[in-house]
Enzyme design. Structure first.
Site, mmCIF file in Angstrom:
data_model
loop_
_atom_site.group_PDB
_atom_site.id
_atom_site.type_symbol
_atom_site.label_atom_id
_atom_site.label_comp_id
_atom_site.label_asym_id
_atom_site.label_seq_id
_atom_site.Cartn_x
_atom_site.Cartn_y
_atom_site.Cartn_z
ATOM 1 N N ASP A 8 0.846 -1.191 0.000
ATOM 2 C CA ASP A 8 0.000 0.000 0.000
ATOM 3 C C ASP A 8 0.880 1.239 0.000
ATOM 4 O O ASP A 8 1.718 1.412 0.896
ATOM 5 C CB ASP A 8 -0.915 0.010 1.226
ATOM 6 C CG ASP A 8 -2.008 -1.051 1.138
ATOM 7 O OD1 ASP A 8 -2.009 -1.814 0.151
ATOM 8 O OD2 ASP A 8 -2.852 -1.108 2.046
ATOM 9 N N ASP A 130 -15.283 -3.087 -2.013
ATOM 10 C CA ASP A 130 -14.969 -2.849 -0.605
ATOM 11 C C ASP A 130 -16.280 -2.643 0.132
ATOM 12 O O ASP A 130 -17.092 -1.803 -0.273
ATOM 13 C CB ASP A 130 -14.086 -1.611 -0.454
ATOM 14 C CG ASP A 130 -12.865 -1.659 -1.367
ATOM 15 O OD1 ASP A 130 -12.302 -2.760 -1.514
ATOM 16 O OD2 ASP A 130 -12.494 -0.619 -1.932
#
Length: 243
Positions: A8, A130
């Site tokens: 990330d 998500d």
């Protein structure tokens, strides 16, 4: 089934967030290219990259870093998500050596965009879903919609999507275990291969996912960075008695 390390990217660094909160980050490396190489050395067969700044900005911020990782790993499948809102961005990433591009927010706001992307770049498009309590979240998880994750997945069943990355936001970065039931349910409901994300903490989580119908892989972040999960051990476990 694959165990896929997550890298990330925030402000040029490799970080992990808790439940997607940008202010709640832990920096694990100042050199994402070296981090990618580390996971390859540990046996990674695919990498999951996320441009966190890009997800919030709505446009890629870490293109040079992603390009550098792809250039350093020409034989390795790489998937990238975060801020991908145009066909031009998809084309740029694929030309730079990225294998799969993940469309998240845009898939909710404009499903037709996913269908067009699948036609233009067949076999290279992943939809990122998500969800918080089963409802889809967008814009770097800043907004929770009234769209059910299962309904969105079903919407793309025949669009030519390569797979779905499903993240349970409540579990992400919290080291609380993966939501196996919701993940498998999404795979069965949509008929699409699903990559689980959020909460993969240890070998028990890997065992719980192993052999489940429709599960292509599992993304892991904090667990492999903090050492509660050994990447090589996890992949070996999945390779045993492969179905």
């Amino acid at each position: 089934m694959l165990i896929i390390p997550a890298i990330d990217l925030k402000d040029g660094k490799c970080v992990r967030l808790k439940q997607g909160r940008m202010e709640d980050d832990t920096v694990f490396s100042d050199d994402p290219v070296a981090t990618a190489q580390h996971w390859v050395n540990e046996g990674a067969r695919r990498l999951h990259l996320v441009d966190l700044n890009g997800a919030f900005a709505g446009t890629p911020i870490h293109k040079p870093v992603v390009e550098a990782i792809a250039k350093a790993q020409p034989e390795l499948p790489i998937q990238i998500g975060g801020g991908i809102r145009s066909l031009e961005t998809i084309e740029h990433y694929l030309e730079a050596g990225v294998t799969f591009v993940i469309i998240g927010t845009k898939a909710v706001q404009e499903p037709e965009f996913v269908e067009e992307a699948c036609k233009r770049f067949a076999g290279h498009i992943i939809v990122g879903i998500d969800a918080m309590n089963g409802m889809v979240a967008t814009d770097g998880w800043a907004n929770v919609t009234d769209v059910k994750a299962t309904d969105l997945a079903k919407r793309f069943a025949d669009a030519g999507v390569s797979s779905i990355v499903y993240t349970d936001i409540a579990r992400d970065g919290m080291m609380q275990g993966v939501n196996v039931e919701q993940t498998v349910n999404l795979a069965q409901y949509s008929g699409l291969p699903v990559i689980a994300s959020g909460g993969v903490t240890n070998l028990d989580d890997v065992r719980n996912l192993k052999g489940q119908p429709g599960i292509l892989g599992a993304i892991t972040g904090r667990a492999i960075y903090e050492g509660t999960l050994n990447l090589r051990e996890a992949q070996l476990l999945l390779d045993e008695n492969r179905l």
